[in-house]
Design a protein around this motif. Sequence first.
Motif: not given
Length: 230
Positions: A101-104, A210-215, A218-220
């Motif tokens: 939650v924090v890192e995404v 940001g969307d790709e970094a979050a994605r 989230e996958a990890e």
Amino acid sequence: MALGSLRPGPLVEQATEHLREQIVAGRWPVGTRLPGETALAASLGVGRSTVREAVRALAGAGLVTSRQGAGVFVVRTRPDEDFGTRLRRAAVTDVYEARAVVEVQAARLAARRRTAADLAGLESALTARREAAGRGGAALVDADLALHAGVVAAARNPVLTDLFAEFAPALRAALIGLAALPGPDGSGRAPVDGDASHIALVAAVAARDGDEAARLLEAEFAAPPARPRG
């Protein structure tokens, strides 16, 4: 019933622990008023000032509260725990979910706010992680956490940075434990993975995506790792 005299030594600490044990054991249930300072001092064989300091420590732990003119009352039978203590006691899956939650969110902010200095730091951390991959174990875990800490720091949010710092010791201990598990080849070293995804993560932050970094994160973090992945 007397509480029993204390041993020679730091009397306040001993008195605090003795009273805490009695509260936890249920001698004084929630809502019960503790005996007065004079009675407690006599039972413990200490002075009233020692009892006063012990009660103050119990209040700080959330076990008792003082009511003006009425006395000291038990309000809990288990002491409050700070966040770090709770994390150390938590299941690794729970810590990992909270970390996600924090890192995404931090990754989204990092992509928006990162500076050239942040990117240089992330590139250095990425190189260090790759160099640590061959050693595995604690070296890889430390390098991996340093890279993730760099992403969080790039978000420029001190609350997120502090939260990650609280997670880090519990994460490190859990991931090092996982790293000690035998790999599929029986070598005793878990396989190293995640290099490509971390390269992509840094690239997404650099591209302000940001969307790709979050994605990627989230996958990890989709499932707690069976092997250290970072």
